[in-house]
Write a protein that holds these residues in place. Structure first.
Motif, PDB file in Angstrom:
ATOM      1  N   VAL A 165       0.843  -1.204   0.000  1.00  0.00           N
ATOM      2  CA  VAL A 165       0.000   0.000   0.000  1.00  0.00           C
ATOM      3  C   VAL A 165       0.872   1.246   0.000  1.00  0.00           C
ATOM      4  CG1 VAL A 165      -1.674   1.332   1.342  1.00  0.00           C
ATOM      5  CG2 VAL A 165      -1.948  -1.152   1.113  1.00  0.00           C
ATOM      6  N   LEU A 166       1.904   1.241   0.835  1.00  0.00           N
ATOM      7  CA  LEU A 166       2.796   2.394   0.948  1.00  0.00           C
ATOM      8  C   LEU A 166       3.470   2.722  -0.376  1.00  0.00           C
ATOM      9  CD1 LEU A 166       4.222   4.480   2.807  1.00  0.00           C
ATOM     10  CD2 LEU A 166       5.962   2.744   3.242  1.00  0.00           C
ATOM     11  N   GLU A 167       3.862   1.672  -1.120  1.00  0.00           N
ATOM     12  CA  GLU A 167       4.578   1.891  -2.377  1.00  0.00           C
ATOM     13  C   GLU A 167       3.645   2.098  -3.558  1.00  0.00           C
ATOM     14  OE1 GLU A 167       7.665  -0.960  -3.125  1.00  0.00           O
ATOM     15  OE2 GLU A 167       8.252  -1.053  -1.012  1.00  0.00           O
ATOM     16  N   GLY A 168       2.326   1.979  -3.350  1.00  0.00           N
ATOM     17  CA  GLY A 168       1.368   2.304  -4.400  1.00  0.00           C
ATOM     18  C   GLY A 168       0.939   1.146  -5.272  1.00  0.00           C
ATOM     19  N   TYR A 169       1.379  -0.070  -4.952  1.00  0.00           N
ATOM     20  CA  TYR A 169       0.971  -1.215  -5.756  1.00  0.00           C
ATOM     21  C   TYR A 169      -0.459  -1.681  -5.401  1.00  0.00           C
ATOM     22  CZ  TYR A 169       5.880  -1.638  -7.072  1.00  0.00           C
ATOM     23  OH  TYR A 169       7.123  -1.406  -7.567  1.00  0.00           O
ATOM     24  N   VAL A 170      -0.896  -1.393  -4.198  1.00  0.00           N
ATOM     25  CA  VAL A 170      -2.174  -1.894  -3.681  1.00  0.00           C
ATOM     26  C   VAL A 170      -2.904  -0.744  -2.993  1.00  0.00           C
ATOM     27  CG1 VAL A 170      -3.217  -3.458  -1.980  1.00  0.00           C
ATOM     28  CG2 VAL A 170      -1.325  -4.265  -3.411  1.00  0.00           C
ATOM     29  N   ARG A 171      -4.240  -0.784  -3.054  1.00  0.00           N
ATOM     30  CA  ARG A 171      -5.034   0.200  -2.322  1.00  0.00           C
ATOM     31  C   ARG A 171      -6.013  -0.545  -1.411  1.00  0.00           C
ATOM     32  NH1 ARG A 171      -7.207  -0.358  -7.296  1.00  0.00           N
ATOM     33  NH2 ARG A 171      -9.492  -0.499  -7.519  1.00  0.00           N
ATOM     34  N   VAL A 172      -6.446   0.126  -0.360  1.00  0.00           N
ATOM     35  CA  VAL A 172      -7.389  -0.475   0.592  1.00  0.00           C
ATOM     36  C   VAL A 172      -8.776   0.123   0.367  1.00  0.00           C
ATOM     37  CG1 VAL A 172      -7.926  -0.890   3.016  1.00  0.00           C
ATOM     38  CG2 VAL A 172      -5.541  -0.745   2.275  1.00  0.00           C
ATOM     39  N   ARG A 173      -9.763  -0.765   0.234  1.00  0.00           N
ATOM     40  CA  ARG A 173     -11.158  -0.322   0.139  1.00  0.00           C
ATOM     41  C   ARG A 173     -11.877  -0.756   1.411  1.00  0.00           C
ATOM     42  NH1 ARG A 173     -14.065  -1.047  -5.712  1.00  0.00           N
ATOM     43  NH2 ARG A 173     -13.061   0.743  -6.736  1.00  0.00           N
ATOM     44  N   PRO A 174     -12.352   0.212   2.192  1.00  0.00           N
ATOM     45  CA  PRO A 174     -13.058  -0.163   3.428  1.00  0.00           C
ATOM     46  C   PRO A 174     -14.210  -1.123   3.151  1.00  0.00           C
ATOM     47  CG  PRO A 174     -12.636   2.192   3.367  1.00  0.00           C
ATOM     48  CD  PRO A 174     -12.277   1.663   2.006  1.00  0.00           C
ATOM     49  N   GLY A 175     -14.223  -2.216   3.847  1.00  0.00           N
ATOM     50  CA  GLY A 175     -15.300  -3.190   3.720  1.00  0.00           C
ATOM     51  C   GLY A 175     -15.101  -4.199   2.618  1.00  0.00           C
ATOM     52  N   SER A 176     -14.127  -3.954   1.689  1.00  0.00           N
ATOM     53  CA  SER A 176     -13.939  -4.916   0.593  1.00  0.00           C
ATOM     54  C   SER A 176     -12.485  -5.367   0.446  1.00  0.00           C
ATOM     55  CB  SER A 176     -14.428  -4.313  -0.732  1.00  0.00           C
ATOM     56  OG  SER A 176     -13.688  -3.133  -1.042  1.00  0.00           O
ATOM     57  N   GLY A 177     -11.607  -5.023   1.367  1.00  0.00           N
ATOM     58  CA  GLY A 177     -10.243  -5.537   1.378  1.00  0.00           C
ATOM     59  C   GLY A 177      -9.267  -4.791   0.473  1.00  0.00           C
ATOM     60  N   TYR A 178      -8.291  -5.528   0.008  1.00  0.00           N
ATOM     61  CA  TYR A 178      -7.184  -4.932  -0.751  1.00  0.00           C
ATOM     62  C   TYR A 178      -7.385  -5.155  -2.246  1.00  0.00           C
ATOM     63  CZ  TYR A 178      -4.742  -4.638   3.735  1.00  0.00           C
ATOM     64  OH  TYR A 178      -4.386  -4.345   5.015  1.00  0.00           O
ATOM     65  N   ARG A 179      -7.168  -4.089  -3.030  1.00  0.00           N
ATOM     66  CA  ARG A 179      -7.287  -4.144  -4.482  1.00  0.00           C
ATOM     67  C   ARG A 179      -5.956  -3.742  -5.136  1.00  0.00           C
ATOM     68  NH1 ARG A 179     -12.353  -6.316  -6.058  1.00  0.00           N
ATOM     69  NH2 ARG A 179     -13.768  -5.916  -4.298  1.00  0.00           N
TER      70      ARG A 179
END
Length: 445
Positions: A26-40
């Motif tokens: 997440v920190l490096e920008g490869y992944v984002r967090v969606r509240p209630g639906s996990g990691y995208r």
């Protein structure tokens, strides 16, 4: 992406380990967090053209020539640049470093200096020691404020170019000369005026006819010819600088290594108009790998250096400067210097006498009585390429002299550049005996 709990179970890892890995993505920008639906996973690689990425071959790359041509084993190498590792004062250096490190836990001046950003000029203690030493050995008159500690000749030249930009559109250099210095000037897109070296040094008349504002010379032991500039020519050079508002870089790269007579006083010692920038090094006597050198600026340029480089730090580590300062202060430097001069003199004299004995009048020696190299000229001999090739067949590496000439038309066709500093005395004799056979005996060896 799978949940943290699912990924930990599949990989048989701790939950904290997976959570930390996800957080890093997440920190490096490869992944984002969606509240209630996990990691995208973010779309990243669509912005990169994979076809343009270079292919990296991690294996050894070898040219076709090296694959097909067997390399002759070299037993003796007349290399100039390196030093004999056995003569470095390792025991004293180690003790001095230990003494300094042991004092750092105390509330000492050294402890404060070690943990602070220092002056761009370098350690004041080392600069003070150099002031005393340079006056005794070379007649250099200066204050600690004029001394700048550098990590080699090229960084020193780069600093001067920053100080004298208006003077550096055209830089005069000796031809032949040191290619490393020329590279530093070319980095600033300076035009280089190659001035021939005569039997008494650089051609001052040629220099005076130009518009050069800066000249780089080695008057006490010209590189690579070994020519020494006499006092009358030195005075003319200083007159040129004063008359034309020019500056002189005095490259004193191996002034300590003079084997017959005392070291020649520096050009800076007779400069009354603040026109000489004196540069010296510890590479030829102590160690080139330490990257320790210095320059002495005229008062005007020293003040300008303090202004221009006020937000810079010295490029030489504080600890090495502190050890060298103690090394000089406790008298080890001059003892080491006497030892080195004695050892190198023996090698120098043995080299010269052996060449005279084996080669006689078939070879002329240039640049002897100082330094760590000699030029061998073969007046009626083959060209340098043939000499180098024949030497390799008997396991001896020698070097052509022509690369030191920028104007190759003026370089001798059959001259070699040989350093003897890393060879032992028996090796010098054996190597020269091999060369005599392969160069002059019809049957070779």
């Amino acid at each position: 992406m799978p949940s943290i709990r699912t990924m930990a179970k599949e990989l048989q890892l701790g939950k904290n380990t997976v959570e930390n890995a996800y957080a890093q993505l997440v920190l490096e920008g490869y992944v984002r967090v969606r509240p209630g639906s996990g990691y995208r996973v973010n779309r990243v690689y669509s912005h990169m053209n994979a076809a343009e990425l270079p292919h990296v071959n991690t294996g050894m790359v070898m040219s076709d020539e090296k694959k097909t041509t067997p390399q002759k084993h070299i037993d003796y190498d007349f290399n100039y640049e390196n030093l004999d590792a056995s003569i470095f004062p390792a025991a004293i250096w180690r003790r001095l470093m230990a003494d300094i490190l042991s004092s750092l836990h105390k509330n000492s001046r050294q402890a404060v200096d070690m943990h602070a950003y220092g002056d761009a000029c370098g350690s004041f203690s080392l600069r003070s020691e150099l002031v005393s030493y340079l006056y005794r050995s070379r007649g250099v008159c200066c204050t600690p404020e004029q001394v700048i500690i550098c990590s080699g000749l090229q960084p020193a030249i780069i600093a001067v170019m920053c100080l004298l930009q208006e003077k550096c559109a055209l830089v005069a250099m000796e031809d032949p000369g040191y290619a490393g210095a020329r590279a530093a000037y070319e980095l600033f897109n300076a035009d280089i005026l190659s001035v021939p070296v005569k039997s008494d040094g650089i051609d001052i008349e040629n220099l005076a006819a130009s518009s050069a504002g800066l000249v780089h010379i080695a008057p006490s032991h010209q590189f690579p010819t070994g020519v020494v500039m006499p006092i009358c020519r030195r005075i003319k050079l200083l007159e040129w600088a004063a008359k034309n508002d020019g500056f002189i870089i005095e490259d004193d790269y191996d002034s300590e290594l003079r084997y017959h007579g005392r070291p020649i006083p520096s050009l800076q010692s007779i400069d009354e108009n603040g026109r000489v920038i004196y540069m010296g090094t510890f590479s030829k006597v102590l160690s080139p790998g330490m990257r320790m050198s210095y320059m002495v600026l005229p008062p005007l340029l020293a003040a300008r250096f303090s202004s221009v480089f006020s937000d810079f730090q010295c490029t030489v580590p504080w600890l090495e400067q502190a050890v060298l300062s103690s090394f000089i202060k406790q008298g080890h430097w001059e003892k080491h210097l006497r030892k080195i001069c004695l050892l190198k003199k023996k090698k120098h004299d043995l080299f010269v006498h052996t060449v005279d004995r084996l080669f006689g009048k078939r070879v002329r020696i240039h640049g002897h009585n100082a330094g760590l190299h000699l030029l061998l000229e073969f007046p009626a001999g083959p060209d340098e390429a043939s000499l180098v090739a024949k030497a390799a067949t008997c396991g001896v590496r020698v070097y052509p002299a022509s690369p030191f000439w920028r104007n190759r038309e003026h370089s001798p066709a059959n001259c070699l550049f040989l350093g003897y500093g890393t060879l032992t005395e028996p090796d010098i004799i054996t190597a020269l005996e091999r060369l005599e056979k392969v160069w002059f005996c019809p049957e070779g060896i």
